[in-house]
Write a protein that holds these residues in place. Structure first.
Motif, PDB file in Angstrom:
ATOM      1  N   ASP A 126       0.826  -1.211   0.000  1.00 11.26           N
ATOM      2  CA  ASP A 126       0.000   0.000   0.000  1.00 11.26           C
ATOM      3  C   ASP A 126       0.859   1.260   0.000  1.00 11.26           C
ATOM      4  N   VAL A 127       1.942   1.230   0.783  1.00 11.48           N
ATOM      5  CA  VAL A 127       2.827   2.396   0.873  1.00 11.48           C
ATOM      6  C   VAL A 127       3.403   2.730  -0.499  1.00 11.48           C
ATOM      7  N   PHE A 128       3.912   1.726  -1.198  1.00 10.04           N
ATOM      8  CA  PHE A 128       4.533   1.994  -2.489  1.00 10.04           C
ATOM      9  C   PHE A 128       3.504   2.386  -3.553  1.00 10.04           C
ATOM     10  N   VAL A 129       2.299   1.840  -3.457  1.00 13.98           N
ATOM     11  CA  VAL A 129       1.233   2.262  -4.379  1.00 13.98           C
ATOM     12  C   VAL A 129       0.898   3.723  -4.128  1.00 13.98           C
ATOM     13  N   LYS A 130       0.747   4.097  -2.854  1.00 17.67           N
ATOM     14  CA  LYS A 130       0.448   5.496  -2.512  1.00 17.67           C
ATOM     15  C   LYS A 130       1.589   6.413  -2.938  1.00 17.67           C
ATOM     16  N   ALA A 131       2.820   5.978  -2.711  1.00 16.26           N
ATOM     17  CA  ALA A 131       3.971   6.796  -3.094  1.00 16.26           C
ATOM     18  C   ALA A 131       3.985   7.012  -4.607  1.00 16.26           C
ATOM     19  N   TYR A 132       3.716   5.959  -5.364  1.00 16.77           N
ATOM     20  CA  TYR A 132       3.699   6.070  -6.825  1.00 16.77           C
ATOM     21  C   TYR A 132       2.612   7.046  -7.272  1.00 16.77           C
ATOM     22  N   ARG A 133       1.428   6.890  -6.725  1.00 15.45           N
ATOM     23  CA  ARG A 133       0.295   7.744  -7.112  1.00 15.45           C
ATOM     24  C   ARG A 133       0.506   9.198  -6.699  1.00 15.45           C
ATOM     25  N   SER A 134       1.253   9.409  -5.611  1.00 18.44           N
ATOM     26  CA  SER A 134       1.451  10.760  -5.081  1.00 18.44           C
ATOM     27  C   SER A 134       2.774  11.384  -5.516  1.00 18.44           C
ATOM     28  N   LEU A 135       3.504  10.708  -6.360  1.00 22.66           N
ATOM     29  CA  LEU A 135       4.830  11.187  -6.755  1.00 22.66           C
ATOM     30  C   LEU A 135       4.782  12.597  -7.355  1.00 22.66           C
ATOM     31  N   GLY A 136       3.681  12.930  -7.989  1.00 22.13           N
ATOM     32  CA  GLY A 136       3.520  14.281  -8.532  1.00 22.13           C
ATOM     33  C   GLY A 136       3.497  15.344  -7.448  1.00 22.13           C
ATOM     34  N   ASP A 137       3.124  14.954  -6.229  1.00 20.80           N
ATOM     35  CA  ASP A 137       3.069  15.894  -5.104  1.00 20.80           C
ATOM     36  C   ASP A 137       4.417  16.074  -4.418  1.00 20.80           C
ATOM     37  N   PHE A 138       5.381  15.206  -4.720  1.00 23.01           N
ATOM     38  CA  PHE A 138       6.706  15.309  -4.086  1.00 23.01           C
ATOM     39  C   PHE A 138       7.411  16.543  -4.646  1.00 23.01           C
ATOM     40  N   ARG A 139       7.703  17.505  -3.760  1.00 18.52           N
ATOM     41  CA  ARG A 139       8.279  18.777  -4.191  1.00 18.52           C
ATOM     42  C   ARG A 139       9.800  18.799  -4.104  1.00 18.52           C
ATOM     43  N   GLY A 140      10.403  17.792  -3.466  1.00 20.64           N
ATOM     44  CA  GLY A 140      11.857  17.763  -3.375  1.00 20.64           C
ATOM     45  C   GLY A 140      12.426  18.683  -2.316  1.00 20.64           C
ATOM     46  N   GLU A 141      11.563  19.187  -1.412  1.00 26.79           N
ATOM     47  CA  GLU A 141      12.045  20.064  -0.342  1.00 26.79           C
ATOM     48  C   GLU A 141      12.741  19.283   0.761  1.00 26.79           C
ATOM     49  N   SER A 142      12.511  17.982   0.808  1.00 22.51           N
ATOM     50  CA  SER A 142      13.184  17.092   1.759  1.00 22.51           C
ATOM     51  C   SER A 142      13.663  15.880   0.964  1.00 22.51           C
ATOM     52  N   LYS A 143      14.369  14.992   1.642  1.00 24.33           N
ATOM     53  CA  LYS A 143      14.786  13.762   0.974  1.00 24.33           C
ATOM     54  C   LYS A 143      13.554  12.935   0.628  1.00 24.33           C
ATOM     55  N   PHE A 144      13.681  12.130  -0.409  1.00 24.73           N
ATOM     56  CA  PHE A 144      12.596  11.222  -0.775  1.00 24.73           C
ATOM     57  C   PHE A 144      12.279  10.292   0.394  1.00 24.73           C
ATOM     58  N   SER A 145      13.334   9.849   1.113  1.00 24.88           N
ATOM     59  CA  SER A 145      13.123   8.919   2.230  1.00 24.88           C
ATOM     60  C   SER A 145      12.301   9.567   3.348  1.00 24.88           C
ATOM     61  N   THR A 146      12.455  10.868   3.552  1.00 28.90           N
ATOM     62  CA  THR A 146      11.653  11.576   4.565  1.00 28.90           C
ATOM     63  C   THR A 146      10.188  11.585   4.155  1.00 28.90           C
ATOM     64  N   TRP A 147       9.949  11.893   2.894  1.00 31.71           N
ATOM     65  CA  TRP A 147       8.594  11.911   2.356  1.00 31.71           C
ATOM     66  C   TRP A 147       7.976  10.514   2.436  1.00 31.71           C
ATOM     67  N   LEU A 148       8.766   9.499   2.086  1.00 35.29           N
ATOM     68  CA  LEU A 148       8.301   8.116   2.130  1.00 35.29           C
ATOM     69  C   LEU A 148       8.015   7.676   3.566  1.00 35.29           C
ATOM     70  N   TYR A 149       8.820   8.144   4.517  1.00 36.09           N
ATOM     71  CA  TYR A 149       8.590   7.832   5.924  1.00 36.09           C
ATOM     72  C   TYR A 149       7.208   8.327   6.356  1.00 36.09           C
ATOM     73  N   THR A 150       6.867   9.537   5.948  1.00 38.03           N
ATOM     74  CA  THR A 150       5.567  10.115   6.311  1.00 38.03           C
ATOM     75  C   THR A 150       4.432   9.267   5.744  1.00 38.03           C
ATOM     76  N   ILE A 151       4.554   8.859   4.496  1.00 34.03           N
ATOM     77  CA  ILE A 151       3.531   8.005   3.878  1.00 34.03           C
ATOM     78  C   ILE A 151       3.439   6.677   4.637  1.00 34.03           C
ATOM     79  N   THR A 152       4.583   6.119   5.002  1.00 36.40           N
ATOM     80  CA  THR A 152       4.620   4.824   5.697  1.00 36.40           C
ATOM     81  C   THR A 152       3.929   4.903   7.047  1.00 36.40           C
ATOM     82  N   THR A 153       4.277   5.908   7.845  1.00 37.58           N
ATOM     83  CA  THR A 153       3.674   6.007   9.186  1.00 37.58           C
ATOM     84  C   THR A 153       2.175   6.291   9.095  1.00 37.58           C
TER      85      THR A 153
END
Length: 195
Positions: free
Chosen positions: A53-80
């Motif tokens: 589910d996390v990776f599906v959400k990350a893929y679908r939301s990739l357009g929202d990733f602004r690059g203001e933090s590391k990808f891993s930080t953004w992914l951590y938020t989705i995971t939690t």
């Protein structure tokens, strides 16, 4: 598969339509995500389901990733967030500490852990076992700093706290981790010191 690309390079490829490039991010971060999920969910089957589910959400939301933090930080938020949602939906059984069976189960788990120590000689397994003994808050900050390789500023951003507060929290979590290591893995720690 292209190699030597940064996370942001891969994200740009995915945004341009190269859906296969996302597999590189999955491969790179699957252990990271799974480790975080296991802090919330003890069941491996549930953890695997949530990881998907996390990776599906990350893929679908990739357009929202602004690059203001590391990808891993953004992914951590989705995971939690995904873990918390899963727990709310499933309303996992919570036991009262007044229940004597809970204490008996805890004693059995502790005894099993001591028996497994002999089998778990690797440094990583030993540290992971000690991290599982920490409170969720301590495990979270240790995981973000060491496994997620997040800076104190990035952790502060994820947790919504001041950097100095995160620094103190990390220091205290390290102390508690050290105490767990010395208490439950004393011989292994001595053996490692000789290398």
């Amino acid at each position: 598969m292209q190699t030597g690309l940064t996370d942001n390079d891969i994200i740009q490829l995915v945004r341009k339509g190269d859906q296969q490039a996302f597999a590189q991010l999955v491969t790179k971060y699957q252990n990271y995500v799974f480790t975080i999920i296991l802090r919330y969910l003890p069941s491996r089957e549930d953890a695997e389901e949530v990881a998907q589910d996390v990776f599906v959400k990350a893929y679908r939301s990739l357009g929202d990733f602004r690059g203001e933090s590391k990808f891993s930080t953004w992914l951590y938020t989705i995971t939690t967030t995904t873990c918390i949602t899963f727990l709310r939906k499933n309303k996992l059984d919570v036991q009262s500490l007044d229940n004597e069976k809970v204490f008996a189960q805890a004693d059995n788990m502790d005894g099993g852990m001591r028996a497994n120590q002999v089998e778990q000689k690797s440094r990583v397994a030993m540290v992971n076992q000690a991290i599982k003994m920490l409170s969720p808050e301590d495990a979270q900050v240790i995981t973000l700093f060491y496994k997620g390789e997040q800076s104190l500023d990035e952790i502060a951003q994820v947790l919504g706290q001041e950097t100095n507060a995160v620094k103190v929290r990390l220091h205290r979590a390290r102390q508690r981790l050290k105490e767990k290591m010395e208490k439950y893995f004393a011989q292994e720690v001595k053996d490692l010191a000789h290398y």
